[in-house]
Each structure stands twice: as structure tokens, then as C-alpha cells.
Design a protein around this motif. Structure first.
Motif, PDB file in Angstrom:
ATOM      1  N   THR A  76      40.541  60.802 106.979  1.00  9.73           N
ATOM      2  CA  THR A  76      41.086  61.351 108.224  1.00  9.73           C
ATOM      3  C   THR A  76      42.206  62.326 107.898  1.00  9.73           C
ATOM      4  OG1 THR A  76      40.591  59.292 109.383  1.00  9.73           O
ATOM      5  CG2 THR A  76      42.128  60.808 110.443  1.00  9.73           C
ATOM      6  N   ASP A  77      42.104  63.534 108.458  1.00 10.53           N
ATOM      7  CA  ASP A  77      43.133  64.558 108.274  1.00 10.53           C
ATOM      8  C   ASP A  77      43.560  65.065 109.658  1.00 10.53           C
ATOM      9  OD1 ASP A  77      44.505  67.069 107.872  1.00 10.53           O
ATOM     10  OD2 ASP A  77      43.729  67.039 105.827  1.00 10.53           O
ATOM     11  N   ALA A 117      43.626  58.965  97.633  1.00 10.41           N
ATOM     12  CA  ALA A 117      43.398  60.285  98.227  1.00 10.41           C
ATOM     13  C   ALA A 117      44.330  61.282  97.551  1.00 10.41           C
ATOM     14  CB  ALA A 117      43.658  60.253  99.723  1.00 10.41           C
ATOM     15  N   SER A 118      43.824  62.471  97.293  1.00 11.01           N
ATOM     16  CA  SER A 118      44.649  63.523  96.689  1.00 11.01           C
ATOM     17  C   SER A 118      44.334  64.847  97.370  1.00 11.01           C
ATOM     18  CB  SER A 118      44.392  63.630  95.184  1.00 11.01           C
ATOM     19  OG  SER A 118      43.029  63.955  94.922  1.00 11.01           O
ATOM     20  N   THR A 120      47.006  57.406 101.046  1.00 10.48           N
ATOM     21  CA  THR A 120      47.449  58.595 101.776  1.00 10.48           C
ATOM     22  C   THR A 120      48.093  59.590 100.815  1.00 10.48           C
ATOM     23  OG1 THR A 120      47.808  57.339 103.795  1.00 10.48           O
ATOM     24  CG2 THR A 120      48.971  59.437 103.612  1.00 10.48           C
ATOM     25  N   SER A 121      47.743  60.855 101.009  1.00  4.43           N
ATOM     26  CA  SER A 121      48.324  61.922 100.193  1.00  4.43           C
ATOM     27  C   SER A 121      48.854  63.026 101.098  1.00  4.43           C
ATOM     28  CB  SER A 121      47.274  62.496  99.232  1.00  4.43           C
ATOM     29  OG  SER A 121      47.850  63.483  98.395  1.00  4.43           O
ATOM     30  N   THR A 122      49.992  63.608 100.728  1.00  5.14           N
ATOM     31  CA  THR A 122      50.630  64.668 101.507  1.00  5.14           C
ATOM     32  C   THR A 122      50.968  65.844 100.600  1.00  5.14           C
ATOM     33  OG1 THR A 122      51.594  63.082 103.047  1.00  5.14           O
ATOM     34  CG2 THR A 122      52.611  65.246 102.967  1.00  5.14           C
ATOM     35  N   THR A 182      44.297  60.621 104.822  1.00  5.24           N
ATOM     36  CA  THR A 182      44.266  59.185 104.542  1.00  5.24           C
ATOM     37  C   THR A 182      42.826  58.719 104.399  1.00  5.24           C
ATOM     38  OG1 THR A 182      46.307  58.818 105.779  1.00  5.24           O
ATOM     39  CG2 THR A 182      44.901  56.903 105.404  1.00  5.24           C
ATOM     40  N   ALA A 183      42.583  57.916 103.359  1.00  7.05           N
ATOM     41  CA  ALA A 183      41.257  57.342 103.113  1.00  7.05           C
ATOM     42  C   ALA A 183      41.277  55.853 103.436  1.00  7.05           C
ATOM     43  CB  ALA A 183      40.839  57.548 101.673  1.00  7.05           C
ATOM     44  N   THR A 184      40.252  55.359 104.103  1.00  3.14           N
ATOM     45  CA  THR A 184      40.094  53.934 104.409  1.00  3.14           C
ATOM     46  C   THR A 184      38.651  53.522 104.166  1.00  3.14           C
ATOM     47  OG1 THR A 184      39.579  54.368 106.743  1.00  3.14           O
ATOM     48  CG2 THR A 184      41.899  54.003 106.176  1.00  3.14           C
TER      49      THR A 184
END
Length: 607
Positions: free
Chosen positions: A521-522, A486-487, A599-601, A585-587
Motif C-alpha cells: 500500500t502506497d 519494503a524498500s 514500512t519504508s519511507t 507498507t507491505a502486509t
């Protein structure tokens, strides 16, 4: 051409040690480069798919120096084709499946069978080795070939009993590194190099030296030429194969033992006498793998050459006359009488009346009966010497990138595993055993569909590590794995308090297989209010405009190399100088080998 209902042959099963000493098959053959792993230099099928999903590397040795079949991660068996005896393992005997489906993991089919490291199939049954060394089997069981102590067909997998057990078994087989399956019998290779067998014992194919017509739980295979009752047992075995009614074992010294039906000379001992205990194939040395059909047998040498014995066009010697001792397989499209011979072979497979060879350059050749297109050269002409197998899009190019071949045990369909983990199939397809979503018989390869697809399939089966062919069904072992990343990018940076900040959130699947049920999910920061969201695929569940809550986007299945993105707009409600931090986050339902990058922040300054 013998019909599809003919008695089954079997695919090659497994060399489980490192390559044996590089002695050649005897008698001496034309020189060849070393056999080994290889691939075609190009991909004429134009799949554009990454390489490297082929057969596993060399088997490891444990602390006890015994063989260890666990050469890669365990997977899930997938099956397709006929199901009248429960051979699909899906809990019923209704219909047939034209695309892959998962084998049940319990009697109620609420879970899929997992932790399997090898598969075998023939006749109407299938066998799998578990990563703990146990064995399961399912399908037809009229001769006890499932090894559960009964002769009851099973629509879901059952554990194979330990030696000497009777139903209900109190202990189960363990320490197994490889399995093989014939028309109605099964075999297992143990870590100590000994062999067990169970099922139909007609013609002595179990090798226990007795006249008992069948065994519903495993017995030990006698030593070579052992007097009955046997006091010593076959040992030093490195690979197994089962023909329709005979059995084969490669020994550590490169010799091959055989037993069972021998009417066509398929045991290779120079006679046509059935053998209830193993004999040695005459003059054969340097063998590393074997395969058996209905009336013939094959062996690959460490030098990449191939020998055959028995009878019929599946011998590949250009003649097909009965021979009880090994003969050399001719070179591709060689004129008869042959003066050059097949080389550069890594493995072979045998249908009932045809043969296949995977070569070190990634191509496949085949020969024998072809009335149902099992040769894969675009014709239905029988071939007494090897010919090249065509690519799926026609015979202008040849099938490439192949690491393993297998054959339907009736000799009517053929299979190839490519180094990208996808599968090609050709030949008889009346029960859907080719797995392309149709029941159309084909004379050149088709691409096997992913589970749950329908023709024309949009996605292909991926992550396959081994294959097996039954009479009219197919089994593949698949290891599903998808590395999601995820980006997040934000604009503008910095953003003014009260202004609109736009996030672009991207999910990418790096493979090696498709990712199922991908979800992003964000959790929106408390200092922003939701404005809008737009996605490139799938759909998003979003909070009401002006709210601070969770946004969940559903992308469905992302193929290998596929990506999806969401453009999310939010209104800033915070104190200038306090950055806004967002995390996504991607699942997916597919195992992820590297979950740390899911997960990307991003933190955006507020002016």
C-alpha cells in the motif's frame, strides 16, 4: 506383507526433558558417537532452502521444575489423507484430501485450530496438545479414544475431559506436555511425570489394571507391577509412545515401562503374557525415546544405538524371530548374522510392520515390510536390516537434512521432517496420505505440497515442527512466519518541480515460510499526481491519472526468498525546495516476526 488394513502401530512420541545421563542401552553395544542434533553437509535435493526450521530445542523447566513442552511458538495442525471418520478435522466426513488442509478451530469451521504445540495420530483419530496444557482430539471415537466422555466420532476438535469426568464434562484435562495415540487409545504425559490414558482397554493397553473394555475419559496408569486395584501410579516418565495395542513409557532412570498386548513379546518382559499394568522391559537402560508398532517396539539410547523386541522384519536384527527381550538393530546393509550394529540415531518411528530411524547426520534408514514402498529405497522388497532412504529425485542420492521421522500407523506410509521445515513422504497413497496432490503409491520419497495446491504442486509445505501418521491420514504441526521488508528507491534525485519522479518499490520475503496474500500500500503524497505503475507480478489498483490517492498492489503468495516490485511514476506539484516524501507498507496474511521493517519511507529533494 501385511495389508494396509492391518491393525495400526504408532509413531514415536517425544522426549520432553533434557538428554538423560549418557548410559548405554544394555546389553553393551558397539561404541558410537553421541546422539544429538545434526544435518547433512550438503543438500542433494537442490532445494536451496535455508536451514534451521527443524525440531525445537530442549524443553524449558518452569518455576516448579516440572517439564514444559512449550519449546517453540504454537502452530496450526494441517491434515491430509482419508476422512471417513472425520480424521481431517475439517467438519465433514466426505472424501479425502491429497494436500494439506487446516483443522477447524470451532464447530462451524469459521476459524482454524491454533495454539497447538504437539500432535499425535494413529488409527482414525488425532490428538493435539495446546499451549495452555489442554488437549483436543478429533476423528474416530468408537472406543472413547477422543476422551470427551462419549463414543461419538467428531469431525472437529473436542476438549479432552479431566480424570473422572463423564459427559457432558464440567472440567477438562490440563497440565499435559506430550501425547501419544494407538489404534484406538490415547495417552497423555503430565508435568508431574505421571501418565493418563483413555479409549480401548483391550489387552490392558490403558494400564489401569481393570477389565473395563473402554474408557471415554482419562484414567491414571498404574505403577510398575502394582497390584489391582491400584493405589500408586506410574511416575517419573519423560517420553511416551503407543503401539497398536500396547503402550510404552521412558522413565527418568532410562528404563522403559510397557503394558497391553504382548502376544509377540512386544512388551519386552521376556513373556508373551498381556499386561494390564506396566512391567519393565527386561535389561534395558539408558533409553531416551521409544516407538511401538503392531508387533514390535523400539528404543533409542543416549549413545545413539537402537534396541528392538517383538517379532518380524521390523526388528532389524536380520532374523525377525520372536523375542521377548531387546536385541540390537543391525548396521546399514549388514550381512546376517550381524557383527556391527546401528549407531548415530537421534530418533525412531514404528509403523505396524516397519521401522524408521533419523540419524544425527540428517539421513534416514528403514527396515521391515515393504510391499507398499514404506521403506523408501526404491523397491518393494522387504528388508530385515536397515537400508538408506532415497532422495525424492531417485536413489542416486539419499534423503538428507532430516530431523524427525514418523510412520503411518498401518505401516504403509512413512514421513520425514527436514531441517528447512519441509516434509517428505513415501509408501501407500491410496487416500492421499503422502500429501503430494496425487494418490499414487511411491517407493521413494515425494515432497509434500503446501495447503491449497494441486499436482504438480508449485509450492511445498513449510514451517512444520512435528509430524504424526495415522492409518491412512497424516497430521503436521506448522508454524507459519514470514518476515516481509519494503524498500523504496527514487530517480532522479533531486527532481525538478513539474518533472516526473519514478519510485521503485520492492517487497521481499525473508521467510522462513511463504507469505500469503501479500499487499503493498502506497498513500501518494499530496504534492504529486499519479502517472503510471507497472508491477513484476500480481496487479495494482491505481488511482486515475492525475489524481492523488492510494495505490494498492496485490502480489498473491511470495515464497521464502521471493520478491516483487512496482515501478511507480508520479508528476511533481510542489514548491521548489520542499522535499517529496513517500511511504509504502507491505502486509500479508502470514504472521510477521519483525513488522517494524514492513514500512519504508524516502524523501526526495525538489529543485
Amino acid at each position: 506383507m501385511r495389508g494396509a488394513g492391518a491393525v495400526a502401530g504408532s509413531l514415536v512420541l517425544l522426549v520432553v526433558t533434557a538428554v538423560l545421563a549418557a548410559s548405554a542401552l544394555a546389553p553393551a553395544a558397539a561404541s558410537a558417537g553421541p546422539a544429538g542434533r545434526g544435518r547433512a553437509s550438503a543438500d542433494p535435493e537442490g532445494t536451496g532452502q535455508a536451514k534451521g526450521q527443524g525440531s525445537a530445542g530442549p524443553a524449558r523447566k518452569g518455576q516448579d521444575h516440572a517439564r514444559d513442552i512449550r519449546t517453540g511458538p504454537p502452530g496450526t495442525p494441517l491434515t491430509w489423507g482419508s476422512n471417513d471418520r472425520g480424521q481431517l478435522g475439517d467438519g465433514n466426513t466426505s472424501g479425502s484430501g491429497a494436500v494439506p488442509g487446516r483443522v477447524c478451530g470451532n464447530a462451524t469451521c469459521t476459524t482454524a485450530l491454533g495454539a497447538v504445540v504437539r500432535v499425535a495420530a494413529a488409527g482414525g483419530h488425532s490428538v493435539g496438545v495446546l499451549d495452555d496444557g489442554g488437549v483436543v482430539a478429533w476423528g474416530a471415537n468408537g472406543s472413547g479414544q477422543l476422551g470427551d466422555g462419549t463414543t461419538t466420532d467428531r469431525t472437529t476438535p473436542v476438549r479432552v475431559c479431566a480424570v473422572g469426568e463423564t459427559a457432558p464434562c464440567a472440567s477438562y484435562l490440563k497440565g499435559v506436555v506430550a501425547v501419544a495415540a494407538g489404534a484406538a487409545h490415547s495417552m497423555a504425559l503430565l508435568t508431574d511425570g505421571t501418565v493418563l490414558s483413555w479409549g480401548d482397554n483391550g489387552q490392558g493397553r490403558l494400564g489401569d489394571g481393570t477389565p473395563v473394555d473402554h474408557r471415554a475419559s482419562p484414567v491414571r496408569v498404574c505403577a510398575v507391577h502394582e497390584a489391582v486395584p491400584c493405589a500408586t501410579y506410574l511416575s517419573g516418565v519423560t517420553a511416551l509412545a503407543a503401539g497398536a495395542r500396547h503402550s510404552l513409557a521412558v522413565r527418568a532412570d532410562g528404563s522403559v515401562a510397557s503394558w497391553g498386548l504382548n502376544a509377540a513379546g512386544q512388551l519386552g518382559d521376556g513373556t508373551t503374557q498381556d499386561r494390564p499394568v506396566p512391567v519393565l522391559v527386561s535389561g534395558l537402560t539408558g533409553a531416551v525415546s521409544v516407538a511401538g508398532g503392531a508387533a514390535h517396539s523400539l528404543a533409542v539410547g543416549a549413545d545413539g544405538t537402537v534396541r528392538a523386541w517383538g517379532e518380524g522384519g521390523a526388528l532389524g536384527d536380520g532374523v525377525g524371530a520372536r523375542t521377548g527381550t531387546p536385541v540390537r538393530v543391525c548396521a546399514v546393509e549388514e550381512a546376517v548374522p550381524c557383527t556391527s550394529f546401528l549407531t548415530g540415531v537421534r530418533s525412531v518411528a514404528a509403523g505396524a510392520y516397519h521401522s524408521l530411524a533419523a540419524r544425527t547426520d540428517g539421513t534416514v534408514v528403514s527396515w521391515g515390510d515393504n510391499g507398499q514402498g514404506a521403506i523408501g529405497d526404491g523397491t518393494d522388497l522387504d528388508r530385515r536390516v536397515p537400508v538408506q532412504v532415497c532422495a525424492p529425485d531417485g536413489c542416486a542420492t539419499k534423503l538428507s537434512g532430516v530431523t524427525q521421522v514418523a510412520a503411518g500407523a498401518t505401516g504403509a506410509h512413512s514421513l520425514a521432517l527436514r531441517d528447512d521445515g519441509t516434509v517428505r513422504a513415501w509408501g501407500l497413497n491410496r487416500s492421499g496420505q503422502l500429501g503430494d496432490g496425487t494418490r499414487t503409491t511411491g517407493t521413494f520419497p515425494v515432497r509434500v505440497c503446501a495447503a491449497g495446491q494441486s499436482a504438480p504442486c508449485g509450492r511445498l509445505l513449510e514451517g512444520v515442527t512435528s509430524l504424526a501418521g495415522g492409518d491412512t491420514h497424516t497430521v503436521a504441526l506448522a508454524v507459519q512466519s514470514a518476515d516481509l521488508t519494503a524498500s523504496i528507491a527514487a530517480s532522479p534525485e533531486p527532481v525538478a518541480n513539474g518533472g516526473t519522479l519514478t519510485y521503485t518499490i520492492r517487497v521481499h520475503n525473508h521467510g522462513p515460510t511463504a507469505a500469503a496474500n501479500v499487499v503493498l500500500t502506497d498513500h501518494l503524497p499530496g504534492t504529486v499526481r499519479y502517472v503510471s505503475a507497472a508491477t513484476t507480478s500480481g496487479h495494482c489498483d491505481t488511482p486515475p491519472t492525475g489524481a492523488t490517492d492510494t495505490m494498492t498492489c496485490h502480489f498473491g503468495t511470495l515464497g521464502r526468498g521471493g520478491s516483487a516490485s512496482v515501478t511507480l511514476a508520479v508528476k511533481i506539484r510542489t514548491t521548489p525546495g520542499t522535499p517529496v516524501t513517500d511511504t509504502a507498507t507491505a502486509t500479508s496474511d502470514t504472521p510477521d516476526p519483525n513488522p517494524t521493517n514492513n514500512t519504508s519511507t524516502i524523501s526526495t529533494p525538489v529543485s
